[in-house]
Enzyme design. Sequence first.
Site, PDB file in Angstrom:
ATOM      1  N   GLY A 142       3.617  11.272  -0.144  1.00 18.31           N
ATOM      2  CA  GLY A 142       4.548  11.774  -0.942  1.00 18.31           C
ATOM      3  C   GLY A 142       5.506  10.644  -1.564  1.00 18.31           C
ATOM      4  N   LYS A 197      -2.873   8.183  -6.700  1.00 20.74           N
ATOM      5  CA  LYS A 197      -1.862   7.862  -7.567  1.00 20.74           C
ATOM      6  C   LYS A 197      -1.120   6.168  -7.664  1.00 20.74           C
ATOM      7  CE  LYS A 197       1.497   6.318  -4.428  1.00 20.74           C
ATOM      8  NZ  LYS A 197       2.312   5.076  -4.484  1.00 20.74           N
ATOM      9  N   ASP A 250       4.255  12.015  -6.198  1.00 15.18           N
ATOM     10  CA  ASP A 250       4.135  10.435  -5.792  1.00 15.18           C
ATOM     11  C   ASP A 250       3.750   9.686  -7.105  1.00 15.18           C
ATOM     12  OD1 ASP A 250       4.621   8.462  -4.332  1.00 15.18           O
ATOM     13  OD2 ASP A 250       2.921   8.620  -2.919  1.00 15.18           O
ATOM     14  N   ARG A 260       5.407  -1.099  -7.244  1.00 14.23           N
ATOM     15  CA  ARG A 260       4.816  -2.269  -7.463  1.00 14.23           C
ATOM     16  C   ARG A 260       3.299  -2.275  -8.067  1.00 14.23           C
ATOM     17  NH1 ARG A 260       4.693  -3.273  -1.064  1.00 14.23           N
ATOM     18  NH2 ARG A 260       4.097  -1.209  -1.436  1.00 14.23           N
TER      19      ARG A 260
HETATM   20  N1  NAI Z   1       6.792  -0.156   0.104  1.00 18.35           N
HETATM   21  C1  NAI Z   1       6.952   1.220   0.007  1.00 18.35           C
HETATM   22  O1  NAI Z   1       7.786   1.630  -0.833  1.00 18.35           O
HETATM   23  C2  NAI Z   1       5.709   2.218   0.313  1.00 18.35           C
HETATM   24  C3  NAI Z   1       4.604   1.728   0.903  1.00 18.35           C
HETATM   25  N2  NAI Z   1       3.742   2.604   1.136  1.00 18.35           N
HETATM   26  C4  NAI Z   1       2.438   2.190   1.756  1.00 18.35           C
HETATM   27  O2  NAI Z   1       2.515   1.437   3.042  1.00 18.35           O
HETATM   28  C5  NAI Z   1       1.492   0.436   3.136  1.00 18.35           C
HETATM   29  C6  NAI Z   1       2.329  -0.826   3.578  1.00 18.35           C
HETATM   30  O3  NAI Z   1       2.957  -1.080   2.199  1.00 18.35           O
HETATM   31  P1  NAI Z   1       4.264  -2.126   2.513  1.00 18.35           P
HETATM   32  O4  NAI Z   1       4.841  -2.039   3.705  1.00 18.35           O
HETATM   33  O5  NAI Z   1       5.070  -1.891   1.331  1.00 18.35           O
HETATM   34  O6  NAI Z   1       3.577  -3.676   2.173  1.00 18.35           O
HETATM   35  P2  NAI Z   1       4.134  -5.005   2.445  1.00 18.35           P
HETATM   36  O7  NAI Z   1       3.120  -6.113   1.897  1.00 18.35           O
HETATM   37  O8  NAI Z   1       5.573  -4.936   2.314  1.00 18.35           O
HETATM   38  O9  NAI Z   1       3.875  -5.129   3.995  1.00 18.35           O
HETATM   39  C7  NAI Z   1       2.840  -5.051   4.645  1.00 18.35           C
HETATM   40  C8  NAI Z   1       2.912  -5.836   6.226  1.00 18.35           C
HETATM   41  O10 NAI Z   1       1.778  -5.676   6.988  1.00 18.35           O
HETATM   42  C9  NAI Z   1       1.542  -6.663   7.646  1.00 18.35           C
HETATM   43  N3  NAI Z   1       0.096  -6.959   7.899  1.00 18.35           N
HETATM   44  C10 NAI Z   1      -0.972  -6.829   7.249  1.00 18.35           C
HETATM   45  N4  NAI Z   1      -2.055  -6.857   8.022  1.00 18.35           N
HETATM   46  C11 NAI Z   1      -1.672  -6.942   9.143  1.00 18.35           C
HETATM   47  C12 NAI Z   1      -2.387  -6.918  10.251  1.00 18.35           C
HETATM   48  N5  NAI Z   1      -3.822  -6.886  10.424  1.00 18.35           N
HETATM   49  N6  NAI Z   1      -1.705  -6.968  11.796  1.00 18.35           N
HETATM   50  C13 NAI Z   1      -0.599  -6.977  11.584  1.00 18.35           C
HETATM   51  N7  NAI Z   1       0.426  -6.829  10.327  1.00 18.35           N
HETATM   52  C14 NAI Z   1      -0.229  -6.867   9.245  1.00 18.35           C
HETATM   53  C15 NAI Z   1       1.874  -8.039   6.731  1.00 18.35           C
HETATM   54  O11 NAI Z   1       2.191  -9.111   7.322  1.00 18.35           O
HETATM   55  C16 NAI Z   1       3.344  -7.395   6.001  1.00 18.35           C
HETATM   56  O12 NAI Z   1       4.175  -7.607   6.642  1.00 18.35           O
HETATM   57  C17 NAI Z   1       0.723   0.448   2.041  1.00 18.35           C
HETATM   58  O13 NAI Z   1      -0.405   1.250   1.893  1.00 18.35           O
HETATM   59  C18 NAI Z   1       1.570   1.123   0.964  1.00 18.35           C
HETATM   60  O14 NAI Z   1       0.829   1.875  -0.152  1.00 18.35           O
HETATM   61  C19 NAI Z   1       3.852   4.125   1.304  1.00 18.35           C
HETATM   62  C20 NAI Z   1       5.195   4.371   0.798  1.00 18.35           C
HETATM   63  C21 NAI Z   1       6.215   3.425   0.149  1.00 18.35           C
HETATM   64  O1  13P Z   2       4.001   4.801  -2.382  1.00 18.24           O
HETATM   65  C1  13P Z   2       4.917   4.343  -2.782  1.00 18.24           C
HETATM   66  C2  13P Z   2       5.911   5.255  -3.276  1.00 18.24           C
HETATM   67  O2  13P Z   2       5.679   6.634  -2.649  1.00 18.24           O
HETATM   68  C3  13P Z   2       5.254   2.862  -3.216  1.00 18.24           C
HETATM   69  O3  13P Z   2       4.268   2.597  -4.278  1.00 18.24           O
HETATM   70  P1  13P Z   2       4.289   1.134  -4.489  1.00 18.24           P
HETATM   71  O4  13P Z   2       3.159   0.593  -3.677  1.00 18.24           O
HETATM   72  O5  13P Z   2       3.567   1.224  -5.808  1.00 18.24           O
HETATM   73  O6  13P Z   2       5.501   0.427  -4.760  1.00 18.24           O
END
Ligand code: NAI
Ligand code: 13P
Length: 380
Positions: A142, A197, A250, A260
């Site tokens: 979501g 998405k 979403d 992003r």
């Molecule tokens: N940023 C957002 O607003 C949202 C992100 N997501 C989802 O959350 C997931 C993570 O995204 P973000 O946190 O935004 O990415 P990000 O790039 O900001 O952070 C990812 C983190 O995971 C760490 N990491 C990667 N591989 C690792 C490993 N093997 N062991 C330990 N740490 C590791 C990295 O060092 C980094 O700190 C993605 O699948 C994204 O689609 C979902 C909803 C919203």
């Molecule tokens: O999943 C997300 C919002 O729900 C974040 O999307 P992005 O990874 O495209 O920033």
Amino acid sequence: MKKIAVLGAGSYGTATAYHLAKKYENDANYSICIYARDKKIVEEINRDHTNKKYTQTPLPHNLVAHDNLQQAVDKADYTIMGVPAQSMRSVAKELAPIIRHKTIIINLAKGLEVGSFKRMSQIISEELQAVKHLCSITSLGGPAFSKDIFAHHPIGVALGGKNNKILHEIRLLFDTETFDVKITKDVIGVELGGALKNVFGIMAGIMSGTDMGSSINGDYLTRSIVDMKAIASFMGARRATLDGRAGLGDLAITCTEGSRNFRFGREFAKQHQKNSSLPIDELLQNTLEALNIKTVEGFYTLDPLYQLCESINMFVPIVNNLYKMLYKNDCSPEEAVHRYRIRDKIRSREARLTISRVLSFLFPRIWYRRERGFFGVKNL
Ligand SMILES: NC(=O)C1=CN([C@@H]2O[C@H](COP(=O)(O)OP(=O)(O)OC[C@H]3O[C@@H](n4cnc5c(N)ncnc54)[C@H](O)[C@@H]3O)[C@@H](O)[C@H]2O)C=CC1
Ligand SMILES: O=C(CO)COP(=O)(O)O
């Protein structure tokens, strides 16, 4: 005492840990910790109560960081997986020998595994299958940007899982005045909504970068959700889940500036305009450098998604043309948009024929699973 462990101290892991630590700041019955592999981030969180690489918002003092995975998950009642999709298997593998048997797992990642087309809960359960009595694996999907969580803006997300009691428990765990969780047993729909998405958000960004005005956005959104529903239902999701927060909800925010994936698509189109003769790897590298981001889930998910569509002979013009542009450098951003729109037009024309309506009613999958139109129009 209930312990919550968040794994991954990136943007979303930190936002989720922040949300829970804030909620339970004055409640001695809850302890919240976050695991980061980067020692510097751990030190910063424990010493300064900040994680400046990802947010300017100060973190509550009850949020403790570890660089040792075992310490983080030791005795955890809830284990929240906040690493990107392509890291999920390796982290789950590391967890297998150390995770508490009855912990409840909440996945945050939105993507499909490259090479296997697998969803996150499938990967986690595969890696943890030897763990006896593992309680439950759930996925949170979501619309929720981490910056909105830090700002305490209103958020409405969707949680998928198989066990109703656990779903209610997690809903209450997260629930605040601003943060609302809707639950569903359709974990496939929640996970596919999030994974798909991201891919479709990239094409929305491409259109923004090629300066096609804003009217097309509405048309694109309606086309995308039809395709997302077709793919997801083929993979076992309920179509209704895709109409809700985990799908349309979403997708809507991923087709905006805050995403992003959207920004990646837009920047790629600009880099392509600047120098279309560059090899694709360089174009992609320049795009990521210009944006200064690493996690573009839609780009990685595009590959398994395209392979999956190919393997079942399901022709999805947006996915097909996005793949050809980003992985094969086979067409320009303008051409990719033009091609998917032409294909869509042909399909709509066909859909008006009685025979098409009858066939799509009788064989809804075959309607998508074909490379050519009924009149042999070339697959664009
Ligand atoms: N940023 C957002 O607003 C949202 C992100 N997501 C989802 O959350 C997931 C993570 O995204 P973000 O946190 O935004 O990415 P990000 O790039 O900001 O952070 C990812 C983190 O995971 C760490 N990491 C990667 N591989 C690792 C490993 N093997 N062991 C330990 N740490 C590791 C990295 O060092 C980094 O700190 C993605 O699948 C994204 O689609 C979902 C909803 C919203
Ligand atoms: O999943 C997300 C919002 O729900 C974040 O999307 P992005 O990874 O495209 O920033």
